[in-house]
Design an enzyme around this catalytic site. Structure first.
Site, PDB file in Angstrom:
ATOM      1  N   ALA A 151       9.224  60.868  38.165  1.00  0.00           N
ATOM      2  CA  ALA A 151      10.183  59.966  38.805  1.00  0.00           C
ATOM      3  C   ALA A 151       9.801  59.708  40.260  1.00  0.00           C
ATOM      4  O   ALA A 151       9.897  58.577  40.746  1.00  0.00           O
ATOM      5  CB  ALA A 151      11.588  60.548  38.718  1.00  0.00           C
ATOM      6  N   TYR A 152       9.379  60.760  40.955  1.00  0.00           N
ATOM      7  CA  TYR A 152       8.945  60.597  42.344  1.00  0.00           C
ATOM      8  C   TYR A 152       7.793  59.603  42.431  1.00  0.00           C
ATOM      9  O   TYR A 152       7.819  58.658  43.237  1.00  0.00           O
ATOM     10  CB  TYR A 152       8.525  61.949  42.916  1.00  0.00           C
TER      11      TYR A 152
END
Length: 240
Positions: A151-152
């Site tokens: 996600a980052y």
């Protein structure tokens, strides 16, 4: 005629590390600086004493982002630049809903720059050709991805893409570029084994320090032609 005061540079997430160093860098150049911070680190008091306008902000909601934009507009009618440095770090791990991880990463790395760029656009425009800048601080993982921080990496990749879209939207008055750093500096608690392992991941085998970023931003601010580009500051790490 009174001498015209320089327009402030807005730096988000300036309570520590690169954001803090950038704030002091520009203050030393007698450049007005506005910073956002989430946590009231002791360094914020030092920035205030040095002359920065420090505004506490909560970017965890769109309302918080827009409230911060209104606060900025209440203090100035023009900006020299926006440096989007505010960041968060969250891995996918058992017990944490995946929707929580992706929403949190997208909120800080995508919603905040997207909404602020739109909300503060008028403060950047109207000052001449290539007279203003937006800098998105992304990450070297944009290029290679991350199996532990999916996600980052995705949120930073979205920010990288927005660089080109905003460059098209805001030219020729505003230049928009991204900086994608890898290891720049260590944390105080990093042990020697970790430091050596991290250094060995790049060709240059150093942690160059914040000046590497501030020097690049100085160049981008001075340029009248460079826009819509991403600059890797990674010591040749992808070539290892």
């Amino acid at each position: 005629m009174a001498e015209q005061q320089p327009r402030p540079i807005l730096i988000t997430g300036a309570g520590r590390r690169i954001g803090l160093a950038l704030a002091h860098h520009f203050l030393q150049q007698r450049q007005p600086v506005i910073v956002s911070y989430r946590t009231p680190y002791p360094a914020i008091d030092g920035l205030r004493e040095a002359g920065a306008l420090c505004l506490q902000a909560d970017f965890s909601s769109d309302d918080g982002i827009l409230t911060f934009a209104e606060a900025v507009k209440s203090h100035t009618d023009g900006l020299r630049a926006i440096i989007h440095n505010a960041s968060d770090w969250m891995a996918e791990k058992p017990g944490v809903p995946l929707s929580t991880v992706i929403n949190r990463m997208m909120q800080i790395h995508v919603h905040a720059p997207y909404l602020l760029n739109h909300a503060l656009e008028a403060l950047l425009r109207g000052h001449g050709h290539a007279a203003s800048d937006i800098i998105h601080i992304t990450d070297y993982v944009v290029e290679r991805g991350s199996d532990k921080h999916i996600a980052y990496a995705a949120s930073k990749a979205a920010l990288d893409n927005m660089t080109r879209s905003f460059a098209r939207k805001l030219a020729p008055e505003v230049k928009v570029n991204a900086i994608a750093p890898s290891l720049i500096m260590f944390n105080e608690g990093d042990d020697e084994a970790y430091r050596q392992q991290a250094l060995d991941k790049s060709l240059m085998k150093i942690a160059p320090g914040e000046k590497e970023i501030s020097d690049l931003i100085d160049y981008l601010f001075t340029s009248r032609y460079v826009t819509g580009r991403s600059f890797a500051v990674d010591g040749g790490r992808p070539l290892r």
